[in-house]
Design a protein around this motif. Structure first.
Motif, PDB file in Angstrom:
ATOM      1  N   MET A 267      46.334 -52.245  24.300  1.00  0.00           N
ATOM      2  CA  MET A 267      47.435 -51.710  25.108  1.00  0.00           C
ATOM      3  C   MET A 267      47.983 -50.442  24.456  1.00  0.00           C
ATOM      4  N   PRO A 268      48.028 -49.346  25.233  1.00  0.00           N
ATOM      5  CA  PRO A 268      48.564 -48.125  24.624  1.00  0.00           C
ATOM      6  C   PRO A 268      50.072 -48.263  24.438  1.00  0.00           C
ATOM      7  N   GLY A 269      50.539 -47.997  23.261  1.00  0.00           N
ATOM      8  CA  GLY A 269      51.971 -48.132  23.005  1.00  0.00           C
ATOM      9  C   GLY A 269      52.623 -46.773  22.832  1.00  0.00           C
ATOM     10  N   VAL A 270      53.937 -46.770  22.849  1.00  0.00           N
ATOM     11  CA  VAL A 270      54.700 -45.555  22.593  1.00  0.00           C
ATOM     12  C   VAL A 270      55.420 -45.786  21.268  1.00  0.00           C
ATOM     13  N   THR A 271      55.260 -44.850  20.344  1.00  0.00           N
ATOM     14  CA  THR A 271      55.979 -45.005  19.078  1.00  0.00           C
ATOM     15  C   THR A 271      57.275 -44.216  19.146  1.00  0.00           C
ATOM     16  N   LEU A 272      58.317 -44.933  18.893  1.00  0.00           N
ATOM     17  CA  LEU A 272      59.652 -44.410  19.123  1.00  0.00           C
ATOM     18  C   LEU A 272      60.386 -44.258  17.792  1.00  0.00           C
ATOM     19  N   GLN A 273      60.927 -43.061  17.566  1.00  0.00           N
ATOM     20  CA  GLN A 273      61.770 -42.863  16.388  1.00  0.00           C
ATOM     21  C   GLN A 273      63.211 -42.762  16.880  1.00  0.00           C
ATOM     22  N   MET A 274      64.055 -43.637  16.371  1.00  0.00           N
ATOM     23  CA  MET A 274      65.464 -43.570  16.779  1.00  0.00           C
ATOM     24  C   MET A 274      66.331 -43.771  15.541  1.00  0.00           C
ATOM     25  N   HIS A 275      67.587 -43.368  15.653  1.00  0.00           N
ATOM     26  CA  HIS A 275      68.556 -43.752  14.642  1.00  0.00           C
ATOM     27  C   HIS A 275      69.284 -44.964  15.183  1.00  0.00           C
ATOM     28  N   VAL A 276      69.107 -46.097  14.545  1.00  0.00           N
ATOM     29  CA  VAL A 276      69.774 -47.287  15.037  1.00  0.00           C
ATOM     30  C   VAL A 276      70.795 -47.728  14.000  1.00  0.00           C
ATOM     31  N   ASN A 277      72.038 -47.770  14.410  1.00  0.00           N
ATOM     32  CA  ASN A 277      73.144 -48.122  13.522  1.00  0.00           C
ATOM     33  C   ASN A 277      73.091 -47.320  12.221  1.00  0.00           C
ATOM     34  N   GLY A 278      72.817 -46.028  12.383  1.00  0.00           N
ATOM     35  CA  GLY A 278      72.860 -45.114  11.245  1.00  0.00           C
ATOM     36  C   GLY A 278      71.579 -45.021  10.440  1.00  0.00           C
ATOM     37  N   GLU A 279      70.598 -45.885  10.741  1.00  0.00           N
ATOM     38  CA  GLU A 279      69.358 -45.844   9.960  1.00  0.00           C
ATOM     39  C   GLU A 279      68.196 -45.365  10.818  1.00  0.00           C
ATOM     40  N   PRO A 280      67.299 -44.526  10.260  1.00  0.00           N
ATOM     41  CA  PRO A 280      66.111 -44.143  11.023  1.00  0.00           C
ATOM     42  C   PRO A 280      65.196 -45.360  11.184  1.00  0.00           C
ATOM     43  N   ARG A 281      64.811 -45.640  12.428  1.00  0.00           N
ATOM     44  CA  ARG A 281      63.937 -46.785  12.685  1.00  0.00           C
ATOM     45  C   ARG A 281      62.766 -46.315  13.539  1.00  0.00           C
ATOM     46  N   SER A 282      61.630 -46.946  13.343  1.00  0.00           N
ATOM     47  CA  SER A 282      60.455 -46.638  14.128  1.00  0.00           C
ATOM     48  C   SER A 282      59.964 -47.939  14.756  1.00  0.00           C
ATOM     49  N   VAL A 283      59.623 -47.876  16.045  1.00  0.00           N
ATOM     50  CA  VAL A 283      59.162 -49.094  16.707  1.00  0.00           C
ATOM     51  C   VAL A 283      58.120 -48.712  17.763  1.00  0.00           C
ATOM     52  N   THR A 284      57.075 -49.513  17.848  1.00  0.00           N
ATOM     53  CA  THR A 284      56.055 -49.257  18.854  1.00  0.00           C
ATOM     54  C   THR A 284      56.261 -50.218  20.019  1.00  0.00           C
ATOM     55  N   ILE A 285      56.360 -49.641  21.205  1.00  0.00           N
ATOM     56  CA  ILE A 285      56.708 -50.439  22.382  1.00  0.00           C
ATOM     57  C   ILE A 285      55.745 -50.148  23.524  1.00  0.00           C
ATOM     58  N   ALA A 286      55.743 -51.031  24.512  1.00  0.00           N
ATOM     59  CA  ALA A 286      54.975 -50.782  25.735  1.00  0.00           C
ATOM     60  C   ALA A 286      55.679 -49.668  26.505  1.00  0.00           C
ATOM     61  N   PRO A 287      54.909 -48.842  27.234  1.00  0.00           N
ATOM     62  CA  PRO A 287      55.535 -47.733  27.977  1.00  0.00           C
ATOM     63  C   PRO A 287      56.630 -48.198  28.932  1.00  0.00           C
ATOM     64  N   LEU A 288      56.483 -49.424  29.440  1.00  0.00           N
ATOM     65  CA  LEU A 288      57.448 -49.937  30.417  1.00  0.00           C
ATOM     66  C   LEU A 288      58.620 -50.684  29.792  1.00  0.00           C
ATOM     67  N   ALA A 289      58.629 -50.814  28.467  1.00  0.00           N
ATOM     68  CA  ALA A 289      59.664 -51.615  27.821  1.00  0.00           C
ATOM     69  C   ALA A 289      61.041 -50.997  28.012  1.00  0.00           C
ATOM     70  N   THR A 290      62.030 -51.866  28.163  1.00  0.00           N
ATOM     71  CA  THR A 290      63.403 -51.375  28.263  1.00  0.00           C
ATOM     72  C   THR A 290      63.971 -51.207  26.853  1.00  0.00           C
ATOM     73  N   LEU A 291      65.092 -50.488  26.773  1.00  0.00           N
ATOM     74  CA  LEU A 291      65.753 -50.330  25.483  1.00  0.00           C
ATOM     75  C   LEU A 291      66.164 -51.692  24.922  1.00  0.00           C
ATOM     76  N   ALA A 292      66.577 -52.606  25.807  1.00  0.00           N
ATOM     77  CA  ALA A 292      66.979 -53.948  25.364  1.00  0.00           C
ATOM     78  C   ALA A 292      65.812 -54.661  24.684  1.00  0.00           C
TER      79      ALA A 292
END
Lengths: 162, 285
Positions: A1-26
């Protein structure tokens, strides 16, 4: 399954997470990062329990596509305690019994903190403007009165310190 | 299948073009699998509850040409990717108060933080406030292929004039005609910000000759607009009222009507009449 790798700042910390293209933020927050303080209620954008802050603005995590959050700064219930302005919201909720079952509380606090920071509101302590803003989150237990009390107290304390 | 599982199982792809050229290339590449997403407030529940294995999500919120907001002396241009909160925080409300009133009525503050102009138009919910209020303005919808007036853009319930692969890029509202305009709506307490009926009204006064134009959403399966109703000079309250109720009756026979167990077609028509009368009164003050 092709995933999307997402870089975000979550609660002040840089976080990286790989998700399905259709995944919600929740889903990205709960399943991807284990931040289960974001509560999924209706999953169709009606109840507001899953509301989080994205770059300071309230957003329903269940109807927000995670992939669109590349580079965003996200604050969830888990991050409130570390930020004094948001910590004050938590304490006021405790003080005024503004949570009963607690399911809507994280969403409610996100909406309240955005409201208190909104410079276009003339009087943050005005009941009408508080209630108008709280329509973004449904609470089945409190009847809202205790939440309105908490928000009014926060607004009054802040006004007194100004 | 619970929605989280469905969303996890679905694969597909995602891209976020930065300008119109990249957007058009992405659409061509995705072909029939292209799904345009802006704020996602209406689209995402549908997407996550269905198992769509091969869709290519194309995010338009980062397309620079679609994020513009221009407030000129005689027109306002709103990029399709601008969200309602940003529009309401701008000067647009001073120039187009009825539009601002309609946008303030959409969903909740949190929804308005994500909801976009293009998304609302493309989704074409028959009860949506934005397409309705645009009908009483001189509005042009700009797409990646053409420009067309709002009344031609609206085609039916959840149906617009958009062809496959065509995307709304902006709307342009001309505002130099000195008409008085207003917006009003009826909501019930469980509506989550969705109006049962909403109405828009514009009133022109030229050399004492008065014309009214009204539009209603929530009555028929699409927002409907009256022709310019000529009221002549100093019309009586009765003749104003008759002009409106006459049109509402015609609109109710010409279109498939909306109804649910709580709000019958007749109730919706009556309420539309009441809202228009109040608005007419308000706009004339």
């Amino acid at each position: 399954m092709p995933g999307v790798t997402l870089q975000m700042h979550v609660n002040g910390e840089p976080r990286s997470v790989t998700i399905a293209p259709l995944a919600t933020l929740a889903t990205a927050l709960r399943d991807g990062l284990g931040l289960t303080g974001t509560h999924l209620g209706c999953e169709e954008g009606v109840c507001g329990s899953c509301t989080v802050l994205v770059d300071g603005r309230s957003v329903r995590a269940c109807v927000t596509l995670a992939a669109q959050m590349q580079g965003a700064s996200i604050t969830t219930a888990e991050g409130f305690a570390a930020i004094p302005r948001l910590r004050a919201v938590q304490l006021a909720f405790v003080e005024h019994f503004a949570a009963q079952c607690g399911f809507c509380t994280s969403g409610m606090m996100a909406v309240v903190s955005e409201y208190l920071a909104d410079p276009t509101i003339e009087d943050h302590a005005a009941e009408k403007s508080i209630r108008e803003r709280l329509d973004a989150v449904i609470c089945r237990c409190t009847g809202y009165q205790s939440i309105v009390n908490a928000v009014r107290a926060l607004a009054q304390t802040r006004a007194a310190h100004r | 299948v619970n929605p989280t599982t469905a969303a996890k199982r679905a694969s597909g792809s995602f891209c976020s073009p930065k300008n119109l050229t990249e957007l058009l290339n992405a659409i061509t590449e995705a072909g029939d699998d292209a799904v345009i997403i802006a704020g996602g407030q209406s689209l995402l529940p549908t997407l996550t509850w269905s198992v769509a294995p091969t869709i290519c999500l194309i995010d338009v919120t980062q397309v620079s040409e679609m994020r513009k907001m221009v407030i000129a002396t005689d027109y306002v241009e709103l990029g399709a990717a601008t969200n309602f909160s940003d529009i309401l925080a701008s000067e647009v409300g001073h120039v187009l108060p009825a539009l601002a009133q309609a946008l303030r009525s959409v969903g909740t503050f949190t929804i308005r933080n994500r909801a976009t102009v293009g998304g609302s138009l493309a989704w074409a919910d028959p009860r949506a406030q934005l397409p309705l209020v645009l009908l009483i303005h001189d509005t042009i919808v700009c797409t990646t292929r053409r420009e067309l007036p709002i009344q031609e853009f609206i085609q039916g319930p959840f149906r617009s004039a958009l062809k496959s692969g065509e995307v709304v890029t902006a709307i342009r509202i001309h505002c130099a005609d000195h008409a008085h305009r207003g917006f009003a709506q009826l909501q019930d307490r469980n509506s989550a910000g969705k109006a049962i009926v909403s109405v828009g009204l514009s009133r022109h006064l030229v050399d004492g000759e008065e014309t009214l134009q009204v539009a209603v959403a929530g009555l028929a399966d699409r927002p409907v607009r009256s022709p310019a109703l000529s009221l002549g000079k100093r019309p009586s309250a009765e003749s104003r009222s008759l002009a409106v109720t006459g049109w509402l009756e015609r609109a109710s026979t010409d279109n498939p009507l909306l109804a649910d167990p709580f709000h019958s077609a007749r109730y919706r028509r009556e309420m539309a009449g009441v809202l228009i009368r109040r608005l007419d009164h308000e706009v004339r003050r």
